[in-house]
Design an enzyme around this catalytic site. Structure first.
Site, PDB file in Angstrom:
ATOM      1  N   SER A   1      39.563  55.532  15.350  1.00 31.61           N
ATOM      2  CA  SER A   1      39.942  56.656  14.482  1.00 31.61           C
ATOM      3  C   SER A   1      39.443  56.461  13.048  1.00 31.61           C
ATOM      4  O   SER A   1      39.212  55.334  12.590  1.00 31.61           O
ATOM      5  CB  SER A   1      41.462  56.815  14.463  1.00 31.61           C
TER       6      SER A   1
HETATM    7  N1  SAM Z   1      43.858  53.044  18.389  1.00 34.04           N
HETATM    8  C1  SAM Z   1      42.454  52.942  18.722  1.00 34.04           C
HETATM    9  C2  SAM Z   1      41.683  52.059  17.809  1.00 34.04           C
HETATM   10  O1  SAM Z   1      42.243  51.541  16.831  1.00 34.04           O
HETATM   11  O2  SAM Z   1      40.502  51.864  18.103  1.00 34.04           O
HETATM   12  C3  SAM Z   1      41.796  54.293  18.820  1.00 34.04           C
HETATM   13  C4  SAM Z   1      42.142  54.944  20.071  1.00 34.04           C
HETATM   14  S1  SAM Z   1      41.127  56.196  20.714  1.00 34.04           S
HETATM   15  C5  SAM Z   1      41.203  57.462  19.503  1.00 34.04           C
HETATM   16  C6  SAM Z   1      42.277  56.707  22.020  1.00 34.04           C
HETATM   17  C7  SAM Z   1      42.418  55.696  23.127  1.00 34.04           C
HETATM   18  O3  SAM Z   1      43.461  56.150  24.004  1.00 34.04           O
HETATM   19  C8  SAM Z   1      41.170  55.560  23.984  1.00 34.04           C
HETATM   20  O4  SAM Z   1      40.749  54.236  24.022  1.00 34.04           O
HETATM   21  C9  SAM Z   1      41.633  56.049  25.374  1.00 34.04           C
HETATM   22  O5  SAM Z   1      41.007  55.383  26.437  1.00 34.04           O
HETATM   23  C10 SAM Z   1      43.116  55.769  25.304  1.00 34.04           C
HETATM   24  N2  SAM Z   1      43.943  56.517  26.259  1.00 34.04           N
HETATM   25  C11 SAM Z   1      43.782  57.796  26.692  1.00 34.04           C
HETATM   26  N3  SAM Z   1      44.746  58.138  27.560  1.00 34.04           N
HETATM   27  C12 SAM Z   1      45.560  57.042  27.686  1.00 34.04           C
HETATM   28  C13 SAM Z   1      46.733  56.758  28.423  1.00 34.04           C
HETATM   29  N4  SAM Z   1      47.289  57.659  29.250  1.00 34.04           N
HETATM   30  N5  SAM Z   1      47.304  55.543  28.303  1.00 34.04           N
HETATM   31  C14 SAM Z   1      46.756  54.598  27.484  1.00 34.04           C
HETATM   32  N6  SAM Z   1      45.636  54.798  26.759  1.00 34.04           N
HETATM   33  C15 SAM Z   1      45.045  56.011  26.848  1.00 34.04           C
END
Ligand code: SAM
Length: 226
Positions: free
Chosen positions: A76
């Site tokens: 993000s």
């Molecule tokens: N917090 C992260 C960072 O600091 O890099 C950024 C996260 S990215 C915007 C969103 C993440 O949520 C992705 O890696 C995606 O694979 C994960 N995600 C999506 N659906 C999910 C779920 N149901 N449970 C866990 N993770 C999930």
């Protein structure tokens, strides 16, 4: 806890990133009802964000925008990391749940501010990469697992704070249930790219939850949930 490789050549890039975050917080208004705290900004000024992005993106890591981390996912934008972290108002002994580990950067910021961090990532190679990097950087108070964050992490609940970094259509009930009375959750909610709102959910001492819209955002979708 502080990472070991806080290399100086990039300290200036981090300082500029903090200035951009401050400028953006002023431009976009006082959504959090107070400026982003110096405690959060001080942590972001020392965590080596470049270690969490793909090789070759070292300098871009400190620009105020999201970056691709592979598998169709992103790290993000620094301003959004700062705002979401600030909204949690973490105390040093707090236990935090993160849904969406991604690169592990947000987890590192949380680990510097709270007592214990549990982070769930649905894409296994991302979870494994983040867990390895966080270990290498010395974050012993973070545990990462592969799984679907819709269910939360009942074994470690309840949580003082929950942060969700991917957008569901609706707030998962399990996450509300796993928030402590007095706890705070920050989560983007909404169907589709153009209709998401960052929400702050607070649970009062009677266990009743309250929602506040913070600002429109664009996050990748929270997948899973079957
Ligand atoms: N917090 C992260 C960072 O600091 O890099 C950024 C996260 S990215 C915007 C969103 C993440 O949520 C992705 O890696 C995606 O694979 C994960 N995600 C999506 N659906 C999910 C779920 N149901 N449970 C866990 N993770 C999930």
């Amino acid at each position: 806890m502080r990472p070991q490789d806080n290399d100086d050549p990039l300290a200036d890039a981090r300082r500029l990133m903090i200035e951009e975050i401050r400028d953006m917080a002023e431009e976009t208004g006082d959504y959090a009802a107070r400026p982003i705290s110096e405690r959060v900004l001080a942590v972001m000024a020392r965590v080596p964000r470049h270690r969490f992005v793909p090789e070759g993106e070292t300098w871009s890591a400190y620009y105020n925008h999201p970056l691709s981390i592979g598998y169709g996912q992103t790290i993000s934008q620094p301003y959004i990391v700062a705002l979401m972290t600030d909204l949690l108002r973490l105390g040093e002994n707090d236990t935090v749940l993160e849904v969406g580990t991604g690169s592990g950067y947000q987890a590192a910021i949380l680990a510097e501010l709270a007592g214990r961090v549990y982070s769930i990532e649905i894409v296994a190679p991302l979870a494994e990469r983040a867990a390895k990097l966080l270990r290498e950087l010395g974050y012993a108070n973070v545990e990462v697992k592969t799984g679907d964050g819709h269910a939360g992490w009942p074994e470690h609940a309840p949580f003082d704070a929950i942060i969700v970094t991917a957008a569901p259509d609706e707030v998962p009930q399990a996450l509300i249930a796993q928030l402590k009375p007095g706890g705070r959750m920050v989560i983007p909610v909404g169907e589709g790219w153009f209709a998401q709102e960052l929400m702050l959910i607070t649970k009062d001492s009677d266990g009743v939850s309250h929602r506040k819209d913070i600002l429109p955002v664009r996050f990748v979708p929270l997948t899973g949930g079957q």
